[in-house]
Each structure stands twice: as structure tokens, then as C-alpha cells.
Design a protein around this motif. Sequence first.
Motif, PDB file in Angstrom:
ATOM      1  N   CYS A 118     -10.295   7.694   0.042  1.00 62.51           N
ATOM      2  CA  CYS A 118     -10.521   7.693   1.483  1.00 62.51           C
ATOM      3  C   CYS A 118     -11.248   8.969   1.886  1.00 62.51           C
ATOM      4  N   GLY A 148       0.831  -1.189   0.000  1.00 63.13           N
ATOM      5  CA  GLY A 148       0.000   0.000   0.000  1.00 63.13           C
ATOM      6  C   GLY A 148       0.867   1.241   0.000  1.00 63.13           C
ATOM      7  N   TYR A 197      -3.437   5.184  -2.042  1.00 68.98           N
ATOM      8  CA  TYR A 197      -4.485   5.775  -1.220  1.00 68.98           C
ATOM      9  C   TYR A 197      -4.489   7.292  -1.388  1.00 68.98           C
ATOM     10  N   ARG A 244      -5.017   3.101   6.925  1.00 72.52           N
ATOM     11  CA  ARG A 244      -5.784   2.218   6.045  1.00 72.52           C
ATOM     12  C   ARG A 244      -4.849   1.374   5.177  1.00 72.52           C
ATOM     13  N   ALA A 245      -3.782   1.996   4.671  1.00 70.50           N
ATOM     14  CA  ALA A 245      -2.819   1.241   3.869  1.00 70.50           C
ATOM     15  C   ALA A 245      -2.221   0.098   4.687  1.00 70.50           C
ATOM     16  N   ARG A 253      -1.796  -1.051  -4.177  1.00 69.93           N
ATOM     17  CA  ARG A 253      -2.889  -0.111  -3.935  1.00 69.93           C
ATOM     18  C   ARG A 253      -2.284   1.239  -3.576  1.00 69.93           C
ATOM     19  N   VAL A 304      -7.483   3.713  -4.168  1.00 68.29           N
ATOM     20  CA  VAL A 304      -8.412   3.599  -3.039  1.00 68.29           C
ATOM     21  C   VAL A 304      -8.747   5.003  -2.525  1.00 68.29           C
ATOM     22  N   VAL A 353       1.087   5.593   0.025  1.00 69.62           N
ATOM     23  CA  VAL A 353       0.467   6.884   0.309  1.00 69.62           C
ATOM     24  C   VAL A 353       1.414   7.984  -0.173  1.00 69.62           C
ATOM     25  N   LEU A 402      -4.819   7.868   5.980  1.00 72.47           N
ATOM     26  CA  LEU A 402      -4.491   7.100   4.782  1.00 72.47           C
ATOM     27  C   LEU A 402      -3.451   6.025   5.104  1.00 72.47           C
TER      28      LEU A 402
END
Length: 292
Positions: free
Chosen positions: A180, A32, A152, A50-51, A150, A178, A34, A47
Motif C-alpha cells: 500500500c 484481511g 497489508y 483497504r483491508a 491477504r 498487498v 494488518v 491499510l
Amino acid sequence: MTTPANPASGPDILTTPAAMQRWRRDHPGELGFVPTMGYLHDGHLALVRRAKAENPLNVVSIFVNPTQFGPGEDYERYPRDEQRDLSLLRSAGVDAVYLPSPADMYPPGYQTYVTVEALTRRLEGEARPGHFRGVATVVLKLFNAVSPTRAYFGRKDAQQLRVIRRMVRDLDLPIEIVPCDIVREPDGLAMSSRNVYLSPAQRAAAPIVRRALDTAATAWAAGERDAEALRQAARNVISSEPLAQLEYVSLADDETLEELEGTVDRPALLSLVVRFGPTRLLDNIELREQHA
């Protein structure tokens, strides 16, 4: 097999594209990502959380990208605090931080840029010519270095989110974008690194941006479907605050960002930019039938 980093020793710090690419080869598996311009706040950290929750590996980049700033904009004075940012990311348990320099991202003779056409012709693209060319270019370069599974992005920069999604789709990048939710201060102001520019009086007035959106959303929930009436509802609220200067209010198709006229019969994005002195604050709300 994924090789996890050791959070106890802090994140690995990578400062060149080649170093980031080598790290990624040594750390395979779902990742993930960011991307940030630093001066981190709780919106960025949401963020990151969530990652981390959705991926065994995570990387955060910090890069104040000069190509997305126009003449007279705030590139030189954009807030920076690298050591504070690294401390926050260490506490958050990220695996690596990508910290390239402008010279590494745009070496002498650099001349290749990414342009997403129709989506960038209006709203922030019209207000800040060249901005999204810089955004799309740097995000693609970051993606090429990090190779995320992914990535974010916050919904506050609504047009940016749609531009990046379109670029990923059009260029066949194997990356899930993704979105957010916007993270807000207790009084409703959307978190932004630029909030630090506000004087105490401007900061006290700034929540009117959210109130303008909420007023239009309340009208929507009550059944108002006339596009201009919804825009005017937001304008009326902003006009009641002497320190607020409305730059634009838009009610646009949620996907294409084409401005809507007459009856709103599809998902829409209500967005606005308000100036407090030299500081531009942008915010938005999505209007969909389930809100009614």
C-alpha cells in the motif's frame, strides 16, 4: 460461510495465539490482516480501510516485537497507547484485534527463528543486525495465528515488504501480500509512529527527507540514469539541512536490493535513512521507466 463479527459491540480482543486461532476457526472466509506495532496513525488506518474494502473479515494485530530491536534501540521507549489504538480500531469497524504479550509470543525456551538470507544483508539489515530475523519470525507467527487471505503492508518500509514477500514465496504460504502506498503528512513527511520523537525544530526540518527523494526522482524523470549521480542528488539536498544527518542513501535493484552502479537499466528503489538526533527516519521512492 463467513460469520461476521458485530461491529456495534466493538472488535473481539484476542490475547493469545490459541485464542486467535480459535476465533479464526469460528470465522471462516476471506480475511484481511494488518500487522502493526500500535501507536496507530493515518498510515495504519489507510491499510485497515483497504483491508476492509477487499475482505469480508479483517483483523489488526498490535505487538511491539522485542526481537526486531537491537541493543541500544528504542524498544522500551517505543510509543504505546493501547486504549487510543483500540478506540481508533473500534471506530474503523475492525472485526478483531490480536494483542499477544511477549511472553505468549516468546515463551521460556523459545529458540526458533526465520532468516531470509540475501535480502537482509544490506541496507537496514546491515545497519540493524538481527532486525529482519525478528521481523520475519514475528510475521510468520502472526500469520500462523491469524491465517489471513491477504496481508497489508506499507511501502514506506520497503525492505521489510520485500523480505515478507520473499518469505511467503519461499515457504509456500497461501497469503497474498498487498503493498500500500506511503501515507504522508501535508508537508511530505512519511507518517511514522517514531515521528513523535522529533523536537519541534527537527519536525520542521524533517520534510527535507522527501525533498531529497523528489530531487533525485526529478533528475530521473529528466533522463538521468547514472546511479551515483542520482544518489548524489539526494545527498546534496540532505547536506543542506544542519539538523539532518544522512546515515545512508541507496539506489538498488527493486527486487534483489543489490546496489546499482553505472547506468540504471531496470526498476530501482531509491531509499535513504536520515537521523534527526537519535531518531531515524527512512523513506523511499521507486524509479521505473513510466516515471520518465
